[in-house]
Structure formats: structure tokens, C-alpha cells
Write a protein that holds these residues in place. Structure first.
Motif, PDB file in Angstrom:
ATOM      1  N   VAL A  64      84.178 -54.814  33.722  1.00  0.00           N
ATOM      2  CA  VAL A  64      83.698 -54.581  32.386  1.00  0.00           C
ATOM      3  C   VAL A  64      84.470 -54.994  31.179  1.00  0.00           C
ATOM      4  O   VAL A  64      85.774 -54.746  31.107  1.00  0.00           O
ATOM      5  N   ALA A  65      83.691 -55.231  30.419  1.00  0.00           N
ATOM      6  CA  ALA A  65      84.312 -55.909  28.937  1.00  0.00           C
ATOM      7  C   ALA A  65      84.147 -55.084  27.753  1.00  0.00           C
ATOM      8  O   ALA A  65      82.893 -54.533  27.404  1.00  0.00           O
ATOM      9  N   LEU A  66      85.267 -54.506  27.428  1.00  0.00           N
ATOM     10  CA  LEU A  66      85.198 -53.555  26.307  1.00  0.00           C
ATOM     11  C   LEU A  66      85.253 -54.331  24.786  1.00  0.00           C
ATOM     12  O   LEU A  66      86.601 -54.586  24.236  1.00  0.00           O
ATOM     13  N   GLY A  67      84.384 -54.962  24.336  1.00  0.00           N
ATOM     14  CA  GLY A  67      84.412 -55.636  23.257  1.00  0.00           C
ATOM     15  C   GLY A  67      83.824 -55.179  21.938  1.00  0.00           C
ATOM     16  O   GLY A  67      83.828 -53.745  21.660  1.00  0.00           O
ATOM     17  N   THR A  68      82.825 -55.868  21.340  1.00  0.00           N
ATOM     18  CA  THR A  68      82.214 -55.326  20.126  1.00  0.00           C
ATOM     19  C   THR A  68      81.123 -54.227  20.718  1.00  0.00           C
ATOM     20  O   THR A  68      80.823 -53.341  20.258  1.00  0.00           O
ATOM     21  N   GLY A  69      80.440 -54.466  21.846  1.00  0.00           N
ATOM     22  CA  GLY A  69      79.804 -53.752  22.828  1.00  0.00           C
ATOM     23  C   GLY A  69      80.271 -53.570  24.078  1.00  0.00           C
ATOM     24  O   GLY A  69      81.721 -53.837  24.186  1.00  0.00           O
ATOM     25  N   ILE A  70      79.840 -53.104  25.038  1.00  0.00           N
ATOM     26  CA  ILE A  70      80.564 -52.913  26.427  1.00  0.00           C
ATOM     27  C   ILE A  70      79.508 -53.441  27.319  1.00  0.00           C
ATOM     28  O   ILE A  70      78.288 -53.131  27.439  1.00  0.00           O
ATOM     29  N   ALA A  71      79.944 -54.636  28.095  1.00  0.00           N
ATOM     30  CA  ALA A  71      78.920 -55.113  29.165  1.00  0.00           C
ATOM     31  C   ALA A  71      79.787 -55.165  30.371  1.00  0.00           C
ATOM     32  O   ALA A  71      80.912 -54.927  30.368  1.00  0.00           O
ATOM     33  N   GLY A  72      79.079 -55.365  31.682  1.00  0.00           N
ATOM     34  CA  GLY A  72      79.625 -55.253  32.785  1.00  0.00           C
ATOM     35  C   GLY A  72      79.253 -56.585  33.827  1.00  0.00           C
ATOM     36  O   GLY A  72      78.067 -57.063  33.457  1.00  0.00           O
ATOM     37  N   ALA A  73      79.926 -56.668  34.845  1.00  0.00           N
ATOM     38  CA  ALA A  73      79.290 -57.622  35.883  1.00  0.00           C
ATOM     39  C   ALA A  73      79.483 -57.044  37.325  1.00  0.00           C
ATOM     40  O   ALA A  73      80.626 -56.487  37.566  1.00  0.00           O
ATOM     41  N   ILE A  74      78.552 -56.913  38.026  1.00  0.00           N
ATOM     42  CA  ILE A  74      78.440 -56.276  39.484  1.00  0.00           C
ATOM     43  C   ILE A  74      78.898 -57.379  40.498  1.00  0.00           C
ATOM     44  O   ILE A  74      77.730 -58.072  40.582  1.00  0.00           O
ATOM     45  N   GLY A  75      79.951 -57.305  40.805  1.00  0.00           N
ATOM     46  CA  GLY A  75      80.257 -58.530  42.019  1.00  0.00           C
ATOM     47  C   GLY A  75      80.122 -58.000  43.217  1.00  0.00           C
ATOM     48  O   GLY A  75      80.400 -56.997  43.696  1.00  0.00           O
ATOM     49  N   MET A  76      79.471 -58.800  44.001  1.00  0.00           N
ATOM     50  CA  MET A  76      79.420 -58.688  45.410  1.00  0.00           C
ATOM     51  C   MET A  76      79.258 -59.850  46.386  1.00  0.00           C
ATOM     52  O   MET A  76      78.331 -60.729  45.891  1.00  0.00           O
ATOM     53  N   ALA A  77      79.916 -59.789  47.213  1.00  0.00           N
ATOM     54  CA  ALA A  77      79.946 -60.971  48.369  1.00  0.00           C
ATOM     55  C   ALA A  77      79.921 -62.580  47.584  1.00  0.00           C
ATOM     56  O   ALA A  77      79.223 -63.128  47.990  1.00  0.00           O
ATOM     57  N   GLY A  78      80.857 -62.459  46.588  1.00  0.00           N
ATOM     58  CA  GLY A  78      81.179 -63.863  46.005  1.00  0.00           C
ATOM     59  C   GLY A  78      80.413 -64.263  45.035  1.00  0.00           C
ATOM     60  O   GLY A  78      80.327 -65.320  44.229  1.00  0.00           O
TER      61      GLY A  78
END
Ligand SMILES: [Zn+2]
Length: 241
Positions: A64-78
Motif C-alpha cells: 500500500v502506497a500512501l502518497g498523493t492518493g493511496i494505491a495498492g498491489a496485491i501480491g500472490m505466488a510471485g
């Protein structure tokens, strides 16, 4: 937010660049005479954090990146999940305060209206009457015990913990990696954030909540990883021409 359709190699939408459905992967590939990987900046940064950064070795992670907005990345199995239409991981638009502050996305009460570095900076600027005050200044004022700063900071943490609870209820990540401008506050953020998430979980397993490790280089490193992955799925002779 910029939208990348990774399966089709499209820069689907960029408000800043004025792009819509630009077939960037194929355009670059033809120009360079080599295979090209195309990724969304935050998901690509998340891939790097998960594989070689703060989440190294975690089979399931949420970045989760808390910057100008908030975005995320869902990591699974590499790998990082992009979703069917390139929207997976947009955790900043989970509604945490129904009927709350309007968001440019069209909803009201979205997480990023409360817990992004920009939102904290704006609230702190209003509170101290200094238009140049920012989230880093708010964090410093928290450590010196300023009651207004503490109130704003805790409000952001409570909203963030509410959003993260939804995310980890859905995803059950092993590691939760938090980056972006607000994470630079270090333990001023992480200690109360861990407590706030812990207070909210019931049956959910608490992930380890860690600061991002790669900083601004995460996106570049992740793009390198995407290219590296391409080598394992592409005929190498094609790559070297
Ligand atoms: Zn929104």
C-alpha cells in the motif's frame, strides 16, 4: 489514477499524459525490436517490494502506497494481480466513511480522502493556518505532542486501519508493506497503525506490517523484474536481435 491493461499491453488511461488505450507495449516493441513488458507503476513497485524488498519471500503480500492518493498491489505466488480490467488493488477507493468527503473518483468517503499524505497535509495546513504545511510537518508535530497534529494523525490512522481491515479480510496477506510519503514518518506511523489494525481484527490473522524498503527505486526495479520474467517466457534469440 493511471490505468494499465497489462494482459493487452495497453496504457488504458492517463489523465496526465492524455492517453487512452495506447498500445504502448507493441509500439515500443516494434521500435526497439525486442519484447517489452508494461506495468502499472504502483503494482510494479509492489512486485519489487514483494520479491526483493520489504516482503522478500512472502508468498502473499499487500503493498500500500500512501502518497498523493493511496494505491495498492496485491501480491500472490510471485506476481501481482492486475484484475480483469486493470483496476485490482485500488484500496484508496474503499469507502471507509460513508457519506464523507467527496472523492474525484465519484464516490464519497474514500480512504485516500483521509489517509493519503496529501489528505493529512491538507488537514494539517488548515489546522495551523500555514498553506505550505505538509504531512511530514504533521508527523514532526505529533512527536512533539501537538494536540491538533495528534488528532489529525490518529484520524488518518483510524481510517487507514478501517480500510486495511477490509483489504486483509478479503486477501489474507502474510505481509503488509506500507510505503509512500506518509510511511517516511517511520514508527510515528507504524506503532499506532499496528495497534489500530490489531484492535480491529477478530478472526483474521494479523499480517506483519512493515515499511517499504526500496523507496523511489521500487517502480524501476519492478519494471526490471517484469522484463526478467519475460526472458523466462520468451525465446531468447528473439530478445537478442
Ligand atoms: Zn475515491
Amino acid at each position: 489514477p493511471g490505468i494499465v491493461d497489462e494482459p493487452r499491453g495497453l496504457a488504458a488511461y492517463s489523465a496526465n499524459l492524455g492517453w487512452r488505450d495506447v498500445p504502448l507495449r507493441d509500439l515500443l516493441s516494434h521500435r526497439l525490436g525486442a519484447p517489452v513488458a508494461l506495468g502499472h507503476d504502483v503494482r510494479t513497485g509492489g512486485l519489487a517490494e514483494g520479491r526483493i524488498g520489504a516482503g522478500r519471500g512472502a508468498d502473499r503480500f499487500l503493498f500500500v502506497a500512501l502518497g498523493t492518493g493511496i494505491a495498492g498491489a496485491i501480491g500472490m505466488a510471485g506476481r501481482v494481480e492486475s484484475g480483469a480490467h486493470g483496476f485490482a488493488g485500488e484500496i484508496g477507493h474503499i469507502v471507509v466513511r460513508p457519506g464523507g468527503t467527496p472523492c474525484p473518483c465519484g464516490q464519497a468517503g474514500c480512504l485516500e480522502r483521509y489517509a493519503s499524505a496529501a489528505a493529512v497535509g491538507e488537514a494539517w495546513a488548515r489546522a495551523c493556518g500555514d498553506p505550505d504545511a505538509d504531512a511530514a510537518g504533521c508527523a514532526r508535530a505529533v512527536t512533539s505532542g501537538d494536540p491538533n497534529a495528534v488528532r489529525i494523525w490518529q484520524g488518518a490512522i483510524d481510517a487507514l486501519a478501517d480500510g486495511l481491515l477490509t483489504a486483509l479480510t478479503l486477501l489474507d496477506p502474510r505481509t503488509l508493506i506500507v510505503g509512500g510519503g506518509l510511511a517516511e514518518a517511520g514508527e510515528t506511523l507504524f506503532t499506532p497503525l499496528r495497534e489500530a489494525v490489531e484492535r480491529r481484527v477478530t478472526f483474521q490473522k494479523l499480517p506483519s506490517i512493515v515499511p517499504a524498503a526500496l523507496g523511489d527505486t521500487a517502480g524501476c526495479l519492478g519494471a526490471g523484474l517484469l522484463a526478467w520474467d519475460l526472458l523466462t517466457t520468451t525465446d531468447r534469440t528473439e530478445v537478442t536481435t
